[in-house]
Design a protein around this motif. Sequence first.
Motif, PDB file in Angstrom:
ATOM      1  N   CYS A 231       0.846  -1.198   0.000  1.00  0.00           N
ATOM      2  CA  CYS A 231       0.000   0.000   0.000  1.00  0.00           C
ATOM      3  C   CYS A 231       0.880   1.247   0.000  1.00  0.00           C
ATOM      4  O   CYS A 231       1.843   1.340   0.764  1.00  0.00           O
ATOM      5  CB  CYS A 231      -0.888  -0.009   1.237  1.00  0.00           C
ATOM      6  SG  CYS A 231      -1.785   1.527   1.516  1.00  0.00           S
ATOM      7  N   LYS A 275      -1.564  15.672  -5.405  1.00  0.00           N
ATOM      8  CA  LYS A 275      -2.144  15.144  -6.653  1.00  0.00           C
ATOM      9  C   LYS A 275      -1.112  14.421  -7.505  1.00  0.00           C
ATOM     10  O   LYS A 275      -1.404  13.394  -8.119  1.00  0.00           O
ATOM     11  CB  LYS A 275      -2.751  16.289  -7.472  1.00  0.00           C
ATOM     12  CG  LYS A 275      -4.163  16.681  -7.076  1.00  0.00           C
ATOM     13  CD  LYS A 275      -4.668  17.759  -8.025  1.00  0.00           C
ATOM     14  CE  LYS A 275      -6.097  18.161  -7.698  1.00  0.00           C
ATOM     15  NZ  LYS A 275      -6.595  19.209  -8.624  1.00  0.00           N
ATOM     16  N   LYS A 278      -0.638  10.594  -7.075  1.00  0.00           N
ATOM     17  CA  LYS A 278      -1.722   9.701  -7.504  1.00  0.00           C
ATOM     18  C   LYS A 278      -1.894   8.499  -6.562  1.00  0.00           C
ATOM     19  O   LYS A 278      -1.943   7.352  -6.993  1.00  0.00           O
ATOM     20  CB  LYS A 278      -1.468   9.213  -8.936  1.00  0.00           C
ATOM     21  CG  LYS A 278      -1.411  10.325  -9.964  1.00  0.00           C
ATOM     22  CD  LYS A 278      -1.107   9.806 -11.358  1.00  0.00           C
ATOM     23  CE  LYS A 278      -1.028  10.959 -12.354  1.00  0.00           C
ATOM     24  NZ  LYS A 278      -0.680  10.500 -13.730  1.00  0.00           N
ATOM     25  N   THR A 279      -1.944   8.783  -5.288  1.00  0.00           N
ATOM     26  CA  THR A 279      -2.167   7.719  -4.320  1.00  0.00           C
ATOM     27  C   THR A 279      -3.517   7.921  -3.643  1.00  0.00           C
ATOM     28  O   THR A 279      -3.988   9.050  -3.500  1.00  0.00           O
ATOM     29  CB  THR A 279      -1.054   7.698  -3.256  1.00  0.00           C
ATOM     30  OG1 THR A 279      -1.282   6.632  -2.342  1.00  0.00           O
ATOM     31  CG2 THR A 279      -0.997   8.999  -2.478  1.00  0.00           C
ATOM     32  N   LYS A 280      -4.142   6.836  -3.229  1.00  0.00           N
ATOM     33  CA  LYS A 280      -5.463   6.917  -2.610  1.00  0.00           C
ATOM     34  C   LYS A 280      -5.389   7.147  -1.105  1.00  0.00           C
ATOM     35  O   LYS A 280      -6.383   7.539  -0.491  1.00  0.00           O
ATOM     36  CB  LYS A 280      -6.236   5.623  -2.884  1.00  0.00           C
ATOM     37  CG  LYS A 280      -6.563   5.400  -4.355  1.00  0.00           C
ATOM     38  CD  LYS A 280      -7.341   4.113  -4.541  1.00  0.00           C
ATOM     39  CE  LYS A 280      -7.693   3.891  -6.006  1.00  0.00           C
ATOM     40  NZ  LYS A 280      -8.437   2.629  -6.220  1.00  0.00           N
ATOM     41  N   LEU A 302     -11.176  12.174  -2.008  1.00  0.00           N
ATOM     42  CA  LEU A 302     -10.757  11.063  -1.152  1.00  0.00           C
ATOM     43  C   LEU A 302     -10.864  11.489   0.305  1.00  0.00           C
ATOM     44  O   LEU A 302     -11.006  12.675   0.621  1.00  0.00           O
ATOM     45  CB  LEU A 302      -9.331  10.615  -1.484  1.00  0.00           C
ATOM     46  CG  LEU A 302      -8.188  11.646  -1.476  1.00  0.00           C
ATOM     47  CD1 LEU A 302      -7.751  12.002  -0.065  1.00  0.00           C
ATOM     48  CD2 LEU A 302      -7.001  11.105  -2.256  1.00  0.00           C
ATOM     49  N   CYS A 335      -5.890   1.920   2.925  1.00  0.00           N
ATOM     50  CA  CYS A 335      -5.183   1.053   1.966  1.00  0.00           C
ATOM     51  C   CYS A 335      -6.107   0.119   1.191  1.00  0.00           C
ATOM     52  O   CYS A 335      -5.638  -0.660   0.367  1.00  0.00           O
ATOM     53  CB  CYS A 335      -4.126   0.236   2.698  1.00  0.00           C
ATOM     54  SG  CYS A 335      -2.703   1.219   3.253  1.00  0.00           S
TER      55      CYS A 335
END
Length: 336
Positions: A231, A275, A278-280, A302, A335
Amino acid sequence: MKFYAQLYTMKSHRQIKAYIRKRNFFPIIALVILSAIYGCNNTNSSKIVSEEATPGQKLSKTKVVTTFLPVYLFTKAVTKDVAEVDILVKPGTEVHEYQGTPANIKAIATANVVIKNGLGLEEFLSDTIKNAGNSQLIEIDISKGIEPINKISPIDKPVKGEHDHEHTFGNPHIWLDPVLAKQQIINIRDCLIIADPGNKANYQTNAATYIQKLDNLNNEFQQTMKKTPNCTFITFHDAFPYLAKRYNLKQVAVVEIPEKQLSPTDVQKVVNTVKKYKTKAVFSEPGLDNKLLTSISQDLQLTVRTLDSLETGDTNPEYYFQAMKTNLESLASGCK
């Protein structure tokens, strides 16, 4: 030199003590050797051991001063009520930039032991100890035996911070890894036994209880985080590389921001920086600017969750497990 090399290859306190007895060292010399190995420093070696009570005699409690919250939690877990434990940097106070106070000097001047995290985190402590003038003080560094790591992710500073700090000796946030926290407990236990042998049994029992809980916590982290391997996440504080390394996570960036109120332009700069990775999973810390978190949540669509570095919170030793289990819940959710 061969003798010291042999000592450093030994893994346990018991092995080292047995080896010292075999070599017929005098007790005080043996204690000084053990002190050097376990990070217990004292400028007056003849004062390193407190007296043991004779039948019917009641001695005053060993006075222990700790630097900041995680060190206090671990020390209090080992001592419980058999020692008097105080804290220099009150919870919620920034330890990285802390300056010693007259009250700190007074506390150290009358203490038997001072316990620090180490790895250069408590920069204020050296001068504070010097000003206290306590030649009998035992100093315990609970990072001994732990291999430090440096930053494992790029550091972005979209807004100039007020208090930038570098980790010259490696990242000091070792307490956020339950396995390394276990080693810190062992270091505290072994040094307190050297400083206060009359309470050896108490220190051993209390440490064993807390270590079992740390083992359980580690197992819980392993079982939960193996469901989301590799993750990737972003934080706003470079406090979690040990946690990430332990549980196969990847901290792709640390976005450092100042503690002051951010302007709309500052907020947008932070949002743009997040940004690009690009990870959640994005994690803040308790008390971070709500305006920033709201903007990031809206712009990136998010949820920004919280990871606690435990530099603020409750002084009950059980708080460590409460906060870390909350961290685990945040990681598991972020994750997915």
